[in-house]
Design a protein around this motif. Sequence first.
Motif, PDB file in Angstrom:
ATOM      1  N   ALA A 299      13.688  53.503  54.068  1.00  0.00           N
ATOM      2  CA  ALA A 299      13.148  52.158  53.888  1.00  0.00           C
ATOM      3  C   ALA A 299      13.784  51.178  54.871  1.00  0.00           C
ATOM      4  O   ALA A 299      13.118  50.272  55.379  1.00  0.00           O
TER       5      ALA A 299
ATOM      6  N   ASN B  69      13.318  50.355  59.503  1.00  0.00           N
ATOM      7  CA  ASN B  69      12.220  49.535  60.008  1.00  0.00           C
ATOM      8  C   ASN B  69      12.748  48.111  60.137  1.00  0.00           C
ATOM      9  O   ASN B  69      13.163  47.527  59.136  1.00  0.00           O
TER      10      ASN B  69
ATOM     11  N   ARG C  28      11.243  45.448  57.691  1.00  0.00           N
ATOM     12  CA  ARG C  28      11.696  45.570  56.301  1.00  0.00           C
ATOM     13  C   ARG C  28      13.132  45.056  56.160  1.00  0.00           C
ATOM     14  O   ARG C  28      13.467  44.409  55.160  1.00  0.00           O
TER      15      ARG C  28
ATOM     16  N   THR D 152      -0.120  45.542  55.511  1.00  0.00           N
ATOM     17  CA  THR D 152       1.178  45.983  56.032  1.00  0.00           C
ATOM     18  C   THR D 152       2.303  45.480  55.142  1.00  0.00           C
ATOM     19  O   THR D 152       3.210  46.242  54.773  1.00  0.00           O
ATOM     20  N   ILE D 153       2.256  44.206  54.758  1.00  0.00           N
ATOM     21  CA  ILE D 153       3.297  43.650  53.893  1.00  0.00           C
ATOM     22  C   ILE D 153       3.284  44.343  52.535  1.00  0.00           C
ATOM     23  O   ILE D 153       4.346  44.667  51.987  1.00  0.00           O
TER      24      ILE D 153
ATOM     25  N   ASN E  65       2.411  47.371  51.907  1.00  0.00           N
ATOM     26  CA  ASN E  65       3.033  48.671  52.134  1.00  0.00           C
ATOM     27  C   ASN E  65       4.544  48.537  52.249  1.00  0.00           C
ATOM     28  O   ASN E  65       5.297  49.280  51.610  1.00  0.00           O
ATOM     29  N   TYR E  66       5.001  47.599  53.056  1.00  0.00           N
ATOM     30  CA  TYR E  66       6.446  47.411  53.251  1.00  0.00           C
ATOM     31  C   TYR E  66       7.151  47.076  51.940  1.00  0.00           C
ATOM     32  O   TYR E  66       8.215  47.617  51.643  1.00  0.00           O
TER      33      TYR E  66
ATOM     34  N   VAL F 270       7.442  50.124  49.780  1.00  0.00           N
ATOM     35  CA  VAL F 270       8.518  51.009  50.249  1.00  0.00           C
ATOM     36  C   VAL F 270       9.872  50.480  49.783  1.00  0.00           C
ATOM     37  O   VAL F 270      10.718  51.231  49.282  1.00  0.00           O
TER      38      VAL F 270
END
Length: 102
Positions: free
Chosen positions: A9, A12, A15, A56-57, A59-60, A63
């Motif tokens: 996690a 990235n 993140r 995308t956010i 998903n992030y 995670v």
Amino acid sequence: MDIENVIAALNNPARRRILEWLKDRSNFPPSLPEHADLDGVCVAYIQEKAGLSQSTISNYMGVLKQAGLVLAERHGQWTFYRRNEGNIQVFLDEVAKELLKP
């Protein structure tokens, strides 16, 4: 806590930046009056600050949540995120034990 999951996690930069921003609520616009008493930051504010798409956010944040680094709280159509300080400390302690042990 699954250390490998947390490391993945954190692998990235966006993140990691989100986790950094979440340390201080003042990194984001003020809450709406009806949300003033809630902990955390609305996902829309995180998306706006990151300049990334909603998917995308989402998903992030998923995670980060699965790794145990953030907590999510749903209020109506909004999801609010805050850091899970206890789990972050557990992770740091586990890594320190693993890397610093004699």
